[in-house]
Design a protein around this motif. Structure first.
Motif, PDB file in Angstrom:
ATOM      1  N   SER A  98       0.850  -1.192   0.000  1.00 38.14           N
ATOM      2  CA  SER A  98       0.000   0.000   0.000  1.00 38.14           C
ATOM      3  C   SER A  98       0.889   1.246   0.000  1.00 38.14           C
ATOM      4  CB  SER A  98      -0.904   0.009   1.227  1.00 38.14           C
ATOM      5  OG  SER A  98      -0.165   0.410   2.364  1.00 38.14           O
ATOM      6  N   VAL A  99       0.233   2.385  -0.230  1.00 33.37           N
ATOM      7  CA  VAL A  99       0.961   3.648  -0.238  1.00 33.37           C
ATOM      8  C   VAL A  99       1.657   3.870   1.098  1.00 33.37           C
ATOM      9  CG1 VAL A  99       0.646   6.150  -0.285  1.00 33.37           C
ATOM     10  CG2 VAL A  99      -0.495   4.709  -1.986  1.00 33.37           C
ATOM     11  N   ILE A 119      -0.288   5.383  11.079  1.00 29.21           N
ATOM     12  CA  ILE A 119       0.634   5.801  10.011  1.00 29.21           C
ATOM     13  C   ILE A 119      -0.154   6.329   8.816  1.00 29.21           C
ATOM     14  CG2 ILE A 119       2.337   4.951   8.346  1.00 29.21           C
ATOM     15  CD1 ILE A 119       3.149   2.927  10.612  1.00 29.21           C
ATOM     16  N   GLU A 120      -1.229   5.623   8.480  1.00 32.66           N
ATOM     17  CA  GLU A 120      -2.052   6.067   7.352  1.00 32.66           C
ATOM     18  C   GLU A 120      -2.595   7.466   7.597  1.00 32.66           C
ATOM     19  OE1 GLU A 120      -4.834   2.864   7.049  1.00 32.66           O
ATOM     20  OE2 GLU A 120      -3.388   1.580   6.022  1.00 32.66           O
ATOM     21  N   LYS A 121      -2.996   7.723   8.829  1.00 35.39           N
ATOM     22  CA  LYS A 121      -3.542   9.050   9.157  1.00 35.39           C
ATOM     23  C   LYS A 121      -2.451  10.110   8.946  1.00 35.39           C
ATOM     24  CE  LYS A 121      -6.471   8.347  12.556  1.00 35.39           C
ATOM     25  NZ  LYS A 121      -6.647   8.166  14.021  1.00 35.39           N
ATOM     26  N   LYS A 122      -1.250   9.774   9.408  1.00 40.47           N
ATOM     27  CA  LYS A 122      -0.136  10.707   9.284  1.00 40.47           C
ATOM     28  C   LYS A 122       0.199  10.985   7.816  1.00 40.47           C
ATOM     29  CE  LYS A 122       4.110  11.054  11.547  1.00 40.47           C
ATOM     30  NZ  LYS A 122       5.267  10.375  12.159  1.00 40.47           N
ATOM     31  N   VAL A 123       0.226   9.915   7.040  1.00 40.98           N
ATOM     32  CA  VAL A 123       0.532  10.048   5.614  1.00 40.98           C
ATOM     33  C   VAL A 123      -0.532  10.886   4.922  1.00 40.98           C
ATOM     34  CG1 VAL A 123       0.715   8.780   3.430  1.00 40.98           C
ATOM     35  CG2 VAL A 123       1.859   7.914   5.472  1.00 40.98           C
ATOM     36  N   LYS A 137      -4.211   3.960   1.741  1.00 43.86           N
ATOM     37  CA  LYS A 137      -4.548   2.531   1.838  1.00 43.86           C
ATOM     38  C   LYS A 137      -4.446   1.809   0.504  1.00 43.86           C
ATOM     39  CE  LYS A 137      -7.795   2.777   5.702  1.00 43.86           C
ATOM     40  NZ  LYS A 137      -8.415   4.125   5.634  1.00 43.86           N
ATOM     41  N   VAL A 138      -4.411   2.563  -0.586  1.00 39.76           N
ATOM     42  CA  VAL A 138      -4.431   1.944  -1.915  1.00 39.76           C
ATOM     43  C   VAL A 138      -3.093   1.279  -2.221  1.00 39.76           C
ATOM     44  CG1 VAL A 138      -4.562   2.487  -4.383  1.00 39.76           C
ATOM     45  CG2 VAL A 138      -6.156   3.526  -2.794  1.00 39.76           C
ATOM     46  N   LYS A 139      -3.164   0.149  -2.930  1.00 41.70           N
ATOM     47  CA  LYS A 139      -1.931  -0.525  -3.346  1.00 41.70           C
ATOM     48  C   LYS A 139      -1.282   0.263  -4.487  1.00 41.70           C
ATOM     49  CE  LYS A 139      -2.791  -4.389  -0.942  1.00 41.70           C
ATOM     50  NZ  LYS A 139      -3.004  -3.830   0.406  1.00 41.70           N
ATOM     51  N   VAL A 140       0.042   0.285  -4.485  1.00 41.77           N
ATOM     52  CA  VAL A 140       0.748   1.126  -5.446  1.00 41.77           C
ATOM     53  C   VAL A 140       0.501   0.707  -6.901  1.00 41.77           C
ATOM     54  CG1 VAL A 140       3.079   1.593  -6.293  1.00 41.77           C
ATOM     55  CG2 VAL A 140       2.511   2.043  -3.925  1.00 41.77           C
TER      56      VAL A 140
END
Lengths: 509, 363
Positions: A98-99, A119-123, A137-140
């Motif tokens: 994921s991203v 971490i997702e929230k921070k990103v 959350k998306v895969k690259v």
């Protein structure tokens, strides 16, 4: 902004590789809050300089000062610790991750437990604040190229990069994505980052940069404010002084049309349009030079002409015969020789001996072949002849060619390609990496072939070489021929502008 | 600072691996593998020297042992040659085992269908059928590889199970010998389908076929246009395309030949050894072939030699079973040999050098 002190400074950086001086006492500085373009042709030393700044290479001489402190960079890790981050042209992302997972890749913290939602929230918050829309959350692999680039930028920001280097970031982007990228860069500069932007495209420089440093042949030509310069003067800085017209070019008789391309379109390896309707003709006894910064479709052009790349639309004629999308074998048999960009690996087989490389294109025909068998003795005689006639220095004929020097390799390759008495020679960067003597040999061989009546398509990024050898010069930019000029009338400045995609400005000026 | 004088080992590329290095390294590797095996034997309370001696005695110590070693080496040679030629073109044919089974199946079909044919005709037809059975099975993974780029490692491996289970289905089902006490095997072939044997041993005509195949492959590889194409494609596909070689066609041809050779191994096993099709006709010859191909550096002549040595290992393995060691000991040794040879491969291309850290090596 002017009063800002330098956030990063490189002083008198010198870096040599065997045979070349990639950076020769280059100084460079970028301030917080500015977008600083690093402009230059391929091989000017831009990438080497930035690789030093990111700790990939160590300079032979010179020093690096970040935020007023002299630092030593031993690795990219050191660089990021000092707030220097780079976004490469080829992304360093893991598609199935994921991203957010890609963003934290390689970080020491957290050491053990991953709190992904945190971490997702921070990103998300970080990308929001810079207008880099991307879902953590998306895969690259699901992302477009432009979005992947945003992930790379977020990755660097997450690591606390204050100095952000982007290596030709627009090369892979659509015009819309480019515009969005420029807005992002502006916002980052506004937040006190120093943005260093490596490019060779003049219009981008004029659009987005605050200051521009021009490199040429491993040296810094100078740093200018954008408002004090214009595309023409930048082009001149980039390609150097005006070169005197070539002394004596043998004007052999022009014969029949050998190569004709009609509105040819082709895709790059990535599936993007690489040639967008290229039309050109070369006659017997004529040398057409293709000028342009590499990566603008030259490689694909050479591959299309030699049958190695399929044509999507348009037609290819050789000696009047339609050979569109025919096999490389048929094109070889039609009398086309090819000196490829990748000499060792495509043009020659590194682990095989001189003899087996000499017969690479002749092994199907007598006298080298006798029915299904190979005649080793005929092959040996052929190799001995070529090695002698073209002064290739080899200890013995079974010597793996990877052990030959660059000049000898190219002589061997040319010997093979020329000895077939071709009607058309496609030569791609034929003197890249060669010393002066070998360069001269290659040039003379090409001119001899022209005098014999061969048509020659020469692809080079060295304008001096092109003007020196060509009868006509075609300039390529983003898969199109920007213009074809007789080389006697071509002005370097004009070619420089065409190379940088300033077609309209150049013609109206 | 101590850091300045730290010695480290680094690898330095050899310009051209010398002949004796590429012979010495695998030899030492095999010795290391035997040493490694000795540790295990010691741990299980056996005297390794004694065990190796029994093995050597079993494999070479008598006319019978020696002949059995040769017998075992025949299918190893044929599959080893098949795998080598595919590997030469960087086609990772892991499917020799399945190709062997399909060759055995096709040859058996001929033998069972035409029991009244003359020996000359029957054997020729079985050779042809055995070759074609394996060749077509080899072509199966080659087609998607050539035209769609599908990785042949997985497809050729998976097809092994299909082929083995297909033969099992036949010998447990429709082809089972009604007089065979319910064992998974077919009725014996007619004597016309027996391969001639030599010296009163079980060594059969398959040996001549295998040696001839090695000789022919050697000529094909080094003396023909086709062999040249195979070598160029294997070394550099980009150069092959540049020279106008048809890579897809060569993938099909080479896999056809590779599978065909493995198919011949299946044929010679049923016609020369078992004289019927049965469950488990190969103890993994097709997998050992991968080891053989690697150990012999894909050279046909070396395949013959290495097959003989691995045949000896198999026969030696049978003779140690009487001293209470499981036959799997041999599988372990085989695995160890491959492991050590692959691991030391790097030493033929690089040399180990000691450098002081912090110093830059001169060019």
């Amino acid at each position: 902004m002017k009063d800002e002190p330098n956030l990063v400074e490189m002083r008198d950086i010198t870096k040599g590789f065997p045979g070349v001086l990639a950076n020769d006492r280059v100084s460079f500085a970028a301030r917080a809050g500015e977008i600083h373009a690093l402009l230059g042709e391929n091989g000017a030393g831009k990438s080497t300089l930035m690789s030093i700044l990111t700790g990939l290479y160590r300079p032979d001489e010179g020093e690096i000062i970040v935020a007023g402190r002299r630092i030593e960079l031993h690795s990219p890790r050191d660089a990021i610790r000092n707030g220097i981050g780079m976004v490469y042209q080829h992304f360093r992302l893991i598609p199935p991750f994921s991203v957010a997972e890609n963003v934290i890749l390689g970080l020491d913290a957290p050491r053990f437990l991953l709190n992904m939602p945190e971490i997702e929230k921070k990103v998300a918050a970080l990308s929001e604040s810079y207008g880099l829309r991307v879902d953590p959350k998306v895969k690259v692999w699901q992302l477009s190229v432009g979005e992947q680039q945003r992930v790379e930028i977020v990755k660097m920001l997450y690591r606390g990069a204050r100095i952000l280097i982007l290596d030709e970031p627009t090369a892979v982007l659509t015009p819309q994505e480019t515009r969005e990228l420029f807005l992002t860069l502006r916002r980052m500069a506004g937040n006190g980052h120093a943005v260093i932007f490596i490019t060779h495209k003049l219009h981008e420089v004029m659009e987005v940069a605050d200051r521009i440093t021009v490199l040429r042949g491993g040296r810094s030509v100078g740093t200018v404010e954008k408002k004090d310069t214009n595309p023409a003067s930048l082009a001149r800085m980039m390609v150097g002084r005006e070169i005197p017209p070539a002394p004596s070019r043998s004007e052999g008789p022009r014969g029949e049309k050998i190569l004709e391309l009609q509105a040819v379109q082709a895709m790059s390896d990535k599936g993007l349009p690489a040639l967008r309707g290229v039309s050109l003709t070369i006659r017997a006894g004529e040398l057409l030079g293709i000028a342009g910064v590499s990566g603008n479709g030259q490689k694909e052009l050479a591959e299309v002409v030699t049958g190695l790349r399929p044509v999507q639309a348009g037609r290819l004629y050789i000696k009047g015969k339609d050979l569109t999308n025919r096999s490389p074998k048929e094109i070889i048999e039609a009398g086309v020789s090819h000196v490829p960009e990748d000499r060792l690996g495509t043009g020659l087989i590194p682990n095989l001996g001189v003899l087996e490389n000499v017969i690479l294109k002749e092994y199907r025909r007598p006298p080298i072949s006798r029915g299904p068998l190979l005649d080793r003795r005929a092959a040996r005689e052929r190799s001995e002849d070529l090695v002698r006639d073209f002064q290739v220095k080899v200890a013995y004929l079974d010597l793996p060619v990877k052990l030959l020097s660059g000049g000898n390799l190219q002589r061997l390759l040319l010997a093979r390609e020329i000895s077939a008495a071709p009607s058309l020679i496609v030569a791609v960067y034929p003197v890249r990496g060669l010393d002066i003597g070998a360069t001269e040999t290659v040039h003379n061989l090409l001119l001899q072939q022209k005098a014999r009546g061969a048509a020659i398509l020469l692809i080079s990024e060295d304008l001096e070489e092109i003007l020196h050898l060509s009868d006509r010069v075609a300039v390529m930019y983003e898969g199109e021929i920007q213009g074809v000029l007789p080389s006697s009338e071509a002005r370097l400045e004009e070619i420089g502008l065409l190379m940088a995609g300033m077609k309209k400005e150049a013609t109206t000026a | 600072m101590n850091k300045q004088s730290q010695l480290t080992l680094t690898l330095e590329k050899r310009l051209a691996p010398s002949r004796w290095i590429s012979f010495l390294v695998p030899t030492i590797s095999v010795a290391m593998a035997l040493l490694f095996g000795a540790i295990f034997l010691l741990m299980t309370g056996h005297d390794p020297l004694k065990v190796y001696e029994i093995m050597a005695e079993g494999a070479f110590g008598s006319k019978y042992g020696l002949s059995e070693t040769v017998v075992k080496s025949i299918p190893l040679m044929l599959t080893g040659l098949g795998v080598s030629i595919a590997f030469k073109m960087l086609l990772w044919n892991i499917g020799a085992e399945g190709q062997l089974y399909m060759g055995a199946f096709a040859a058996s079909w001929v033998a069972l269908s035409f029991p009244d044919a003359s020996p000359g005709f029957l054997l020729s037809a079985m050779f042809l059928a055995g070759f074609l059975g394996g060749a077509l099975w080899g072509l199966l993974p080659a087609l998607p590889r050539a035209f769609l780029g599908v990785n042949e490692v997985i497809t050729s491996l998976m097809l092994n199970y299909v082929a083995i289970l297909w033969v099992d289905y036949l010998v447990y089902g429709p082809w089972k010998d009604p007089k065979g006490f319910n064992f998974p095997l077919t009725a014996p072939f007619t004597p016309s389908a027996d391969l001639p044997t030599f010296f009163g041993t079980r060594i059969h005509l398959g040996l001549v076929v295998a040696l001839a195949a090695a000789a022919i492959l050697n000529v094909v590889l080094w003396r023909t246009r086709w062999g040249y194409e195979i070598r160029v494609i294997g070394e550099s596909p980009a150069a092959a395309r540049y020279a106008g070689m048809n890579i897809a066609r060569n993938i099909l041809l080479v896999m056809f030949l590779s599978g065909g050779l493995a198919g011949l191994a299946g044929m010679t096993e049923v016609a020369g050894i078992t004289h019927r099709l049965q469950h488990g006709i190969s103890p993994g010859y097709g997998y050992s072939a991968i080891i053989i191909a690697w150990l012999s550096k894909l050279s046909p002549g070396a395949v013959v030699l290495v097959s003989f040595l691995l045949g000896a290992l198999l026969v030696g393995g049978y003779s140690i079973q009487s001293s209470g060691l499981p036959a799997a000991t041999v599988s372990m040794l085989q695995g160890a040999i491959l492991f050590f040879v692959l691991g030391s491969e790097i030493l033929t291309k690089y040399r180990l050098v000691l450098v002081r850290r912090g110093e830059r090596r001169a060019n």
